[in-house]
Structure formats: C-alpha cells, structure tokens
Write a protein that holds these residues in place. Structure first.
Motif, PDB file in Angstrom:
ATOM      1  N   UNK A   1       7.676 -16.952  -2.873  1.00 20.01           N
ATOM      2  CA  UNK A   1       8.226 -17.677  -1.720  1.00 20.01           C
ATOM      3  C   UNK A   1       7.144 -17.991  -0.690  1.00 20.01           C
ATOM      4  N   UNK A   2       6.203 -17.084  -0.504  1.00 16.63           N
ATOM      5  CA  UNK A   2       5.096 -17.345   0.425  1.00 16.63           C
ATOM      6  C   UNK A   2       4.273 -18.534  -0.067  1.00 16.63           C
ATOM      7  N   UNK A   3       4.049 -18.587  -1.378  1.00 20.46           N
ATOM      8  CA  UNK A   3       3.315 -19.722  -1.952  1.00 20.46           C
ATOM      9  C   UNK A   3       4.062 -21.022  -1.710  1.00 20.46           C
ATOM     10  N   UNK A   4       5.377 -20.985  -1.940  1.00 19.25           N
ATOM     11  CA  UNK A   4       6.196 -22.187  -1.733  1.00 19.25           C
ATOM     12  C   UNK A   4       6.214 -22.602  -0.262  1.00 19.25           C
ATOM     13  N   UNK A   5       6.278 -21.630   0.639  1.00 15.09           N
ATOM     14  CA  UNK A   5       6.276 -21.934   2.074  1.00 15.09           C
ATOM     15  C   UNK A   5       4.951 -22.567   2.485  1.00 15.09           C
ATOM     16  N   UNK A   6       3.849 -22.030   1.979  1.00 20.93           N
ATOM     17  CA  UNK A   6       2.535 -22.605   2.278  1.00 20.93           C
ATOM     18  C   UNK A   6       2.437 -24.032   1.756  1.00 20.93           C
ATOM     19  N   UNK A   7       2.952 -24.243   0.560  1.00 21.63           N
ATOM     20  CA  UNK A   7       2.929 -25.576  -0.032  1.00 21.63           C
ATOM     21  C   UNK A   7       3.786 -26.544   0.789  1.00 21.63           C
ATOM     22  N   UNK A   8       4.952 -26.091   1.225  1.00 19.48           N
ATOM     23  CA  UNK A   8       5.823 -26.930   2.047  1.00 19.48           C
ATOM     24  C   UNK A   8       5.124 -27.306   3.349  1.00 19.48           C
TER      25      UNK A   8
ATOM     26  N   UNK B   1       2.487 -29.938   2.615  1.00 23.70           N
ATOM     27  CA  UNK B   1       3.040 -31.232   2.222  1.00 23.70           C
ATOM     28  C   UNK B   1       3.905 -31.864   3.310  1.00 23.70           C
ATOM     29  N   UNK B   2       3.978 -31.209   4.467  1.00 26.21           N
ATOM     30  CA  UNK B   2       4.699 -31.792   5.589  1.00 26.21           C
ATOM     31  C   UNK B   2       6.209 -31.688   5.495  1.00 26.21           C
ATOM     32  N   UNK B   3       6.716 -30.564   5.009  1.00 26.61           N
ATOM     33  CA  UNK B   3       8.150 -30.312   4.904  1.00 26.61           C
ATOM     34  C   UNK B   3       8.503 -29.143   5.831  1.00 26.61           C
ATOM     35  N   UNK B   4       8.516 -29.348   7.137  1.00 28.41           N
ATOM     36  CA  UNK B   4       8.728 -28.232   8.064  1.00 28.41           C
ATOM     37  C   UNK B   4      10.102 -27.565   7.925  1.00 28.41           C
ATOM     38  N   UNK B   5      11.129 -28.331   7.620  1.00 33.29           N
ATOM     39  CA  UNK B   5      12.457 -27.722   7.452  1.00 33.29           C
ATOM     40  C   UNK B   5      12.479 -26.776   6.257  1.00 33.29           C
ATOM     41  N   UNK B   6      11.875 -27.203   5.174  1.00 35.32           N
ATOM     42  CA  UNK B   6      11.816 -26.354   3.965  1.00 35.32           C
ATOM     43  C   UNK B   6      10.959 -25.116   4.223  1.00 35.32           C
TER      44      UNK B   6
ATOM     45  N   UNK C   1      10.482 -23.627   7.093  1.00 32.38           N
ATOM     46  CA  UNK C   1      11.261 -22.742   7.958  1.00 32.38           C
ATOM     47  C   UNK C   1      12.300 -21.976   7.153  1.00 32.38           C
ATOM     48  N   UNK C   2      12.963 -22.663   6.255  1.00 32.19           N
ATOM     49  CA  UNK C   2      13.974 -22.032   5.401  1.00 32.19           C
ATOM     50  C   UNK C   2      13.348 -20.923   4.550  1.00 32.19           C
ATOM     51  N   UNK C   3      12.200 -21.221   3.971  1.00 31.14           N
ATOM     52  CA  UNK C   3      11.530 -20.238   3.119  1.00 31.14           C
ATOM     53  C   UNK C   3      11.019 -19.051   3.926  1.00 31.14           C
TER      54      UNK C   3
ATOM     55  N   UNK D   1      13.866 -16.782   4.665  1.00 37.85           N
ATOM     56  CA  UNK D   1      14.200 -16.021   3.458  1.00 37.85           C
ATOM     57  C   UNK D   1      13.193 -14.888   3.243  1.00 37.85           C
ATOM     58  N   UNK D   2      11.921 -15.173   3.541  1.00 35.69           N
ATOM     59  CA  UNK D   2      10.885 -14.149   3.414  1.00 35.69           C
ATOM     60  C   UNK D   2      11.143 -12.974   4.354  1.00 35.69           C
ATOM     61  N   UNK D   3      11.579 -13.267   5.571  1.00 36.77           N
ATOM     62  CA  UNK D   3      11.876 -12.197   6.527  1.00 36.77           C
ATOM     63  C   UNK D   3      12.916 -11.236   5.954  1.00 36.77           C
ATOM     64  N   UNK D   4      13.942 -11.792   5.336  1.00 41.17           N
ATOM     65  CA  UNK D   4      14.969 -10.955   4.724  1.00 41.17           C
ATOM     66  C   UNK D   4      14.416 -10.100   3.598  1.00 41.17           C
ATOM     67  N   UNK D   5      13.539 -10.683   2.789  1.00 43.19           N
ATOM     68  CA  UNK D   5      12.943  -9.934   1.676  1.00 43.19           C
ATOM     69  C   UNK D   5      12.030  -8.822   2.180  1.00 43.19           C
ATOM     70  N   UNK D   6      11.271  -9.110   3.252  1.00 40.64           N
ATOM     71  CA  UNK D   6      10.419  -8.072   3.831  1.00 40.64           C
ATOM     72  C   UNK D   6      11.262  -6.908   4.336  1.00 40.64           C
ATOM     73  N   UNK D   7      12.387  -7.214   4.961  1.00 48.50           N
ATOM     74  CA  UNK D   7      13.285  -6.170   5.436  1.00 48.50           C
ATOM     75  C   UNK D   7      13.843  -5.345   4.292  1.00 48.50           C
ATOM     76  N   UNK D   8      14.241  -6.032   3.233  1.00 48.41           N
ATOM     77  CA  UNK D   8      14.775  -5.325   2.063  1.00 48.41           C
ATOM     78  C   UNK D   8      13.703  -4.452   1.419  1.00 48.41           C
ATOM     79  N   UNK D   9      12.480  -4.967   1.340  1.00 53.21           N
ATOM     80  CA  UNK D   9      11.379  -4.189   0.769  1.00 53.21           C
ATOM     81  C   UNK D   9      11.103  -2.950   1.626  1.00 53.21           C
TER      82      UNK D   9
END
Length: 79
Positions: free
Chosen positions: A22-29, A32-37, A39-41, A44-52
């Motif tokens: 997901x971090x890779x996808x967020x960096x790619x977004x 590539x100029x996809x700020x909404x995507x 932000x969404x990623x 989602x990462x914040x939730x995964x960090x909390x779960x971890x």
C-alpha cells in the motif's frame, strides 16, 4: 527460544507485506498526480499500522508471560 502463537506471527508478517504494497501504491499515486487515491491509501495505511501495533503488543505480552526475567550482572561500585 520462546514459543508464541504462530497465527499472530503470520498475521504480523501479512500486515507488513500489505503495508509495503500500500505504501508503494500511495507513493505511485502521489507521483502520478492522484491526490484522492493517495489520501485513501494513506488512510488505509494508518489502520494497518494500528492493527500491526496491536498484534505486536499481543506478541510482546505472550513473550513476557513465558520468558524468564532478565538478570543484569554488573560489577560492584568501586571495582
């Protein structure tokens, strides 16, 4: 070596792999100029960090419950 629940270890590894992807996808977004995507990623990462963090605490609790207390051998003052 201390035995801990294998399912927790597997879950932690799975979360780490998902975080990396997901971090890779967020960096790619971002590139590539996809700020909404992005932000969404990131959200989602914040939730995964909390779960971890929760899984890591559970693993730590298991290790603490079965591991003997550490002893520190230090020279006496003045030696």
């Amino acid at each position: 070596m201390v035995e801990v629940a294998p399912h927790l270890q597997d879950h932690a590894v799975g979360l780490e792999m998902e975080i990396v992807e997901l971090a890779r996808q967020a960096d790619q977004a971002a590139q590539e100029g996809w700020p909404d995507r992005e932000t969404e990623l990131r959200k989602e990462l914040e939730g995964l960090y909390g779960e971890l963090a929760t899984v890591a605490e559970e693993l730590t609790d298991q290790v603490s419950a079965v591991a003997p207390a550490a002893e520190v051998a230090a020279p006496a003052a003045g030696d």
